[in-house]
Design an enzyme around this catalytic site. Sequence first.
Site, PDB file in Angstrom:
ATOM      1  CB  SER A 272      -0.895   0.009   1.251  1.00  0.00           C
ATOM      2  OG  SER A 272      -1.494   1.276   1.444  1.00  0.00           O
TER       3      SER A 272
ATOM      4  CE1 TYR B   1      -4.478  -2.010   4.681  1.00  0.00           C
ATOM      5  CE2 TYR B   1      -3.744   0.179   4.034  1.00  0.00           C
ATOM      6  CZ  TYR B   1      -4.151  -1.087   3.693  1.00  0.00           C
ATOM      7  OH  TYR B   1      -4.235  -1.451   2.367  1.00  0.00           O
TER       8      TYR B   1
END
Length: 335
Positions: free
Chosen positions: A127, A152
């Site tokens: 990501s 995350y």
Amino acid sequence: MKYLITGAAGFIGSRCAELLCQQGHQIIGVDNLNDYYDVNLKHARLANAQKSELFTFIELDLADREGVAALFSEHKFDRVIHLAAQAGVRYSIDNPMAYADSNLTGFLTVLEGCRNTKVKHLVYASSSSVYGLNNKTPFSTSDSVDHPISLYAASKKSNELMAHTYSHLYGVPTTGLRFFTVYGPWGRPDMALFKFTKAIIAGEEIDVYNNGDMLRDFTYIDDIVAGVLQIQDVIPTPNSEWKVETGSPATSSAPYRVYNIGHGSPVKLMDYIEALEDSLGIKAKKNFMPMQPGDVYATYADTQDLFAATGYTSQVKVKEGVKAFVDWYRDFYNV
């Protein structure tokens, strides 16, 4: 070839499955169908993939070690595209434990499966959030990503480290893709475009963070999937001349690579909202708010390495992509 796609009911995974089936590959898709967002949308995505006889769906939680091991042992996959994860930066602020099983244990079971059955290439989702406190733009895979600002992001950085370990110790070829703000038809309901569209049609306010002063490298789903399918054919090999002191952290003496995959041209959040207003024919009621914890001011992908490896370039501009989403949304929800 035979592929495993994890997160096959997801936004990106379901589309990858459709296209690979069209190319004549056999796809085993797994997903745990959790209720983080509307399960009906996940089933509808799966229905698209299940139109092909080459697609088989198995409901499975990747934290189930025995179940995942049995899956790999039975099917002997040629390649794996690992897209399953607990997603969401903001959700990780309040629900950190949700990320341990999916993003850490789940990835480890996939790595073990690849090791034990000698999978030829593992492509996995990282990501853009790994860039964290990095303010240098565009974000390059040669940059440090040691200061994530959400759990995350930390879990995705951990995935890259875990992949390198397996590439180094066991020779598993791994490629990580740092996705930049993916949007488009069949997208996730927790993402801005989906939430904005739903609220605007309902006549409700939309929350605009950092008073709208944000830049995002919005990347259309078809461009993302094209990049995923291109890179899975580029299997990394060891680079014997690479050294930690002088080499890029995106490669290694192991068969390991990391790439950015994005549009490569950031867009102002307010311009994104304006494109949505134009597509809907409705002016949004905006509730301007401060920056949220875990958010960053700007994302901007340097995709030169991916272009060099595959010829990848993004094709779809924001106005075109937003309109495609709105058309899908109105049709799917009959509004």
